[in-house]
Write a protein that holds these residues in place. Structure first.
Motif, mmCIF file in Angstrom:
data_model
loop_
_atom_site.group_PDB
_atom_site.id
_atom_site.type_symbol
_atom_site.label_atom_id
_atom_site.label_comp_id
_atom_site.label_asym_id
_atom_site.label_seq_id
_atom_site.Cartn_x
_atom_site.Cartn_y
_atom_site.Cartn_z
ATOM 1 N N PRO A 129 -7.228 -2.181 1.568
ATOM 2 C CA PRO A 129 -8.240 -1.612 2.459
ATOM 3 C C PRO A 129 -9.079 -0.567 1.727
ATOM 4 C CG PRO A 129 -6.079 -0.718 2.966
ATOM 5 C CD PRO A 129 -5.860 -1.800 1.954
ATOM 6 N N SER A 130 -10.383 -0.483 2.067
ATOM 7 C CA SER A 130 -11.241 0.493 1.400
ATOM 8 C C SER A 130 -11.029 1.880 1.984
ATOM 9 C CB SER A 130 -12.703 0.089 1.540
ATOM 10 O OG SER A 130 -13.076 0.127 2.896
ATOM 11 N N VAL A 131 -10.623 1.936 3.243
ATOM 12 C CA VAL A 131 -10.346 3.219 3.871
ATOM 13 C C VAL A 131 -8.847 3.328 4.059
ATOM 14 C CG1 VAL A 131 -10.598 4.540 5.978
ATOM 15 C CG2 VAL A 131 -12.563 3.380 5.001
ATOM 16 N N ALA A 132 -8.264 4.396 3.493
ATOM 17 C CA ALA A 132 -6.809 4.527 3.529
ATOM 18 C C ALA A 132 -6.393 5.231 4.805
ATOM 19 C CB ALA A 132 -6.329 5.288 2.295
ATOM 20 N N SER A 133 -6.412 4.512 5.923
ATOM 21 C CA SER A 133 -6.024 5.179 7.166
ATOM 22 C C SER A 133 -4.538 4.971 7.418
ATOM 23 C CB SER A 133 -6.843 4.646 8.335
ATOM 24 O OG SER A 133 -6.794 3.253 8.352
ATOM 25 N N VAL A 134 -3.861 6.080 7.729
ATOM 26 C CA VAL A 134 -2.447 6.006 8.071
ATOM 27 C C VAL A 134 -2.270 6.695 9.415
ATOM 28 C CG1 VAL A 134 -1.563 5.921 5.729
ATOM 29 C CG2 VAL A 134 -2.000 8.115 6.785
ATOM 30 N N TYR A 135 -1.246 6.309 10.148
ATOM 31 C CA TYR A 135 -0.991 6.927 11.446
ATOM 32 C C TYR A 135 0.505 7.094 11.608
ATOM 33 C CZ TYR A 135 -0.631 1.903 12.168
ATOM 34 O OH TYR A 135 -0.322 0.584 12.020
ATOM 35 N N ASP A 136 0.895 7.875 12.592
ATOM 36 C CA ASP A 136 2.320 8.098 12.832
ATOM 37 C C ASP A 136 3.001 6.796 13.197
ATOM 38 O OD1 ASP A 136 2.191 10.725 12.264
ATOM 39 O OD2 ASP A 136 1.812 11.357 14.322
ATOM 40 N N GLY A 137 4.234 6.630 12.735
ATOM 41 C CA GLY A 137 4.997 5.443 13.108
ATOM 42 C C GLY A 137 4.618 4.199 12.328
ATOM 43 N N MET A 138 3.821 4.385 11.274
ATOM 44 C CA MET A 138 3.449 3.248 10.439
ATOM 45 C C MET A 138 4.632 2.910 9.532
ATOM 46 S SD MET A 138 0.020 3.407 8.214
ATOM 47 C CE MET A 138 -0.858 1.999 7.601
ATOM 48 N N GLY A 139 4.877 1.614 9.310
ATOM 49 C CA GLY A 139 5.995 1.230 8.449
ATOM 50 C C GLY A 139 5.761 1.646 7.011
ATOM 51 N N PHE A 140 6.850 1.721 6.225
ATOM 52 C CA PHE A 140 6.741 2.203 4.858
ATOM 53 C C PHE A 140 5.859 1.292 4.007
ATOM 54 C CE2 PHE A 140 8.389 2.316 0.477
ATOM 55 C CZ PHE A 140 8.116 3.633 0.187
ATOM 56 N N LEU A 141 6.064 -0.033 4.130
ATOM 57 C CA LEU A 141 5.306 -0.958 3.292
ATOM 58 C C LEU A 141 3.827 -0.953 3.651
ATOM 59 C CD1 LEU A 141 7.653 -4.014 2.766
ATOM 60 C CD2 LEU A 141 6.878 -2.324 1.105
ATOM 61 N N ALA A 142 3.555 -0.895 4.973
ATOM 62 C CA ALA A 142 2.163 -0.863 5.413
ATOM 63 C C ALA A 142 1.487 0.401 4.886
ATOM 64 C CB ALA A 142 2.106 -0.893 6.936
ATOM 65 N N ARG A 143 2.226 1.497 4.903
ATOM 66 C CA ARG A 143 1.716 2.767 4.403
ATOM 67 C C ARG A 143 1.429 2.676 2.900
ATOM 68 N NH1 ARG A 143 2.419 8.441 6.368
ATOM 69 N NH2 ARG A 143 2.895 7.665 8.431
ATOM 70 N N LEU A 144 2.365 2.029 2.195
ATOM 71 C CA LEU A 144 2.212 1.861 0.758
ATOM 72 C C LEU A 144 0.950 1.050 0.449
ATOM 73 C CD1 LEU A 144 4.045 2.945 -1.399
ATOM 74 C CD2 LEU A 144 5.131 0.718 -1.563
ATOM 75 N N HIS A 145 0.731 -0.002 1.243
ATOM 76 C CA HIS A 145 -0.430 -0.852 1.059
ATOM 77 C C HIS A 145 -1.711 -0.050 1.313
ATOM 78 C CE1 HIS A 145 -3.218 -4.209 2.330
ATOM 79 N NE2 HIS A 145 -2.829 -4.578 1.126
ATOM 80 N N ALA A 146 -1.664 0.829 2.318
ATOM 81 C CA ALA A 146 -2.848 1.612 2.668
ATOM 82 C C ALA A 146 -3.221 2.594 1.564
ATOM 83 C CB ALA A 146 -2.618 2.351 3.983
#
Lengths: 273, 312
Positions: free
Chosen positions: B160-177
């Protein structure tokens, strides 16, 4: 001694001279004016607009040329402040020693304990934005680094016999600083001058990019990256062009500084720097 | 020695808090005027000054600010009235996550490349590596950031071009972001770290015991790995710590590029809004991290060198 300049330094000198030349001649050689809207938004590169147009439809090449003026001029002024202040105080600390040295050195330690960009952001958050404050803040914060270098170079020179001879002759302190120490400290300082200038260009660009440096509509390279950054997600590389200009300038000056540093250290038998 | 160094750091920290406070409160320019703008009525200005306690002497304001800080009370933001400590903590966590990912990528890579450069000193791998690092030191962070974005988020949309993270996001999804910003940060610190590792190991390589190891016929990688590296650990740890400090600061620009909700973006946003309490708090946290990492670097240098540990 035959002066032989290595290829990398020649390249650095050529590019730097070209960029400075373009900046000086911008009003005469730029195809359009800096703020005139001459086309559609983000037109691709074409023969009428060699680098395309920007976020408002202004000619990117012309803006880049005028931006070079602002960026180089402000970086040069800030470097001058940083250098004059840092060199003078650094040599004074080395020559006088004692409490003057202690006070100055501890003050510099303190300022350097805070990352430069963070401290600049904190200070710029309260000061009214203007070119003068920007140049002063940049110059003052950076003079700490020049101070450290000059003080340590000065320390090595103060213990030399010819300095002692000058003291015994009864020369004044200022005479010793400017006539005995400064000329002998000059070569490492000149290499440092190039590095400080590049640091200033990068620093100013970062501040402008964050919206706290040069204010629009004035063009400068960091600000142009900010203006055009939204195009990136549509695959329009307009923001990369001023960023690349900064990179090319930085690499060229680094190549020159590298050569000057190597030259001084080989003159002194590889002992220094 | 160590106690002395820690005490010195605490002293510097205290002085830094004074500098940040003085920098924002005593410099010319009226905070109330800045918040309300030039058109504010005198009554509104007086009200705001009263509310912010600007009429009290600077020293008592500093002491109450410091007292609050020590109890974890950072005050409220002027712009939205939210508790600063609360907003800071989640953003600080995001920044640490990004910095940690970048560190995990950059540290082993930098040390490995540094060792390769030493092994092939003055031959082509060393020359290629040092030319590449000289170039990457000169690149502004936003050039690296947007170049990566253009290629890996737009032309080949892998991240993703915008690294948006939010509470409760999984670890892998966060890593990808955070992949792209972390990669950009890695490139920013890699060159410095590698150059300094190379210099540190080269320094050790000149010792007589290295010559002995070479003369008894060990392979050159084994000489570096068994004899040079253990003796260069202290300077390398020092290098790594200094670069972590640099990374934490470099994070400011990178976070703005990738619109990542971290501490750096929080600071820049509120500098633009002239929200002084937030700027003070965030600036101080950056300074604390910076000083802390420098302290760790000094202490490891002390611990690993017996000559420094037992001064004559």
């Amino acid at each position: 001694m035959k002066l032989s300049i290595p290829l990398s330094a020649l390249f650095g000198i050529a590019v730097t001279v070209t960029i400075v030349g373009v900046a000086v001649l911008a009003p005469w050689i730029a195809p359009y004016s800096m703020s005139e809207i001459v086309g559609e938004v983000w037109e691709p590169m074409s023969t009428t607009h060699l680098l395309g147009t920007d976020t408002l439809g202004r000619d990117l090449l012309s803006r880049l040329m005028f931006g070079a003026r602002t960026t180089l001029w402000i970086a040069a002024l800030a470097t001058m402040i940083s250098f004059c202040l840092g060199t003078f105080l650094g040599l004074a600390a080395a020559v006088f020693g004692g409490w003057i040295d202690q006070v100055l050195s501890r003050l510099v330690d303190l300022v350097m304990a805070i990352p430069t960009l963070i401290l600049a952001l904190v200070i710029l958050s309260v000061l009214a934005p203007s070119l003068t404050t920007l140049i002063l803040v940049m110059g003052l914060l950076d003079s700490t680094r020049v101070f450290r270098l000059t003080r340590s170079v000065g320390h090595d020179i103060v213990v030399m016999d010819y300095v002692e001879a000058a003291v015994l002759r009864g020369e004044g302190r200022l005479w010793i600083i400017f006539r005995e120490i400064l000329p002998n400290a000059l070569s490492p300082l000149i290499a440092e001058l190039g590095l400080r200038f590049i640091f200033m260009v990068l620093f100013l660009s970062a501040l402008s990019f964050l919206g706290l440096g040069i204010q629009p509509p004035e063009a400068d390279w960091g600000g142009m990256v900010k203006e055009n950054k939204d195009g990136i997600v549509f695959g329009i590389p307009a923001a990369l062009i001023p960023a690349a200009a900064i990179a090319v300038l930085a690499i060229s000056v680094n190549l020159i500084a590298d050569w000057v540093l190597k030259r001084t250290s080989s003159l002194k038998g590889g002992q220094n720097v | 020695m160590i106690a002395q160094r820690v005490a010195l750091s605490l002293l510097i920290l205290f002085a830094v808090s004074v500098v940040i406070f003085v920098g924002t409160e005593i410099l010319p320019g009226d905070v109330a005027q800045n918040i309300l703008g030039q058109t504010a009525t005198p009554e509104a200005l007086a009200n705001l000054r009263e509310k912010m306690g600007l009429n009290e002497p600077a020293l008592s304001r500093y002491l109450s600010w410091l007292g609050g800080l020590l109890q974890g009370d950072l005050g409220v933001a002027l712009t939205n009235g939210r508790d600063i400590a609360e907003s800071l903590i989640s953003r600080f966590g995001n920044t640490l996550f990004l910095a940690a990912v970048a560190a995990i990528m950059s540290v082993p890579l930098a040390i490995f490349l540094g060792l390769v450069a030493v092994r092939y000193r003055d031959r082509w791998p060393d020359k290629v590596i040092s030319a590449a690092t000289l170039t990457s030191i000169s690149l502004p962070e936003f050039f690296i950031g947007y170049l990566l974005m253009l290629f890996f988020a737009v032309k080949f949309p892998a991240f993703p071009s915008v690294a948006s993270v939010y509470d409760g996001m999984g670890f892998l999804a966060r890593l990808h972001a955070v992949a792209l910003p972390a990669f950009a940060l890695t490139l920013v610190v890699l060159a410095h770290m590698m150059r300094m590792t190379r210099a540190a190991v080269l320094n050790v390589m000149e010792s007589p015991f290295i010559e002995t190891a070479e003369l008894k016929g060990l392979s050159s990688f084994k000489v570096i790995y068994r004899h040079a590296l253990p003796n260069a650990i202290a300077p390398i740890v020092n290098v790594v710590m200094l670069n972590m400090a640099y990374l934490i600061v470099g994070v400011v620009v990178i976070e703005v590029i990738f619109v990542y909700p971290g501490l750096g973006q929080y600071l820049v946003d509120h500098v633009a809004k002239r929200d002084v309490p937030v700027v003070q708090a965030a600036g101080l946290i950056f300074a604390v991290i910076f000083i802390g990492l420098n302290l760790i670097a000094d202490i490891t240098a002390l611990l690993s060198n017996p000559r420094l540990r037992h001064p004559k």
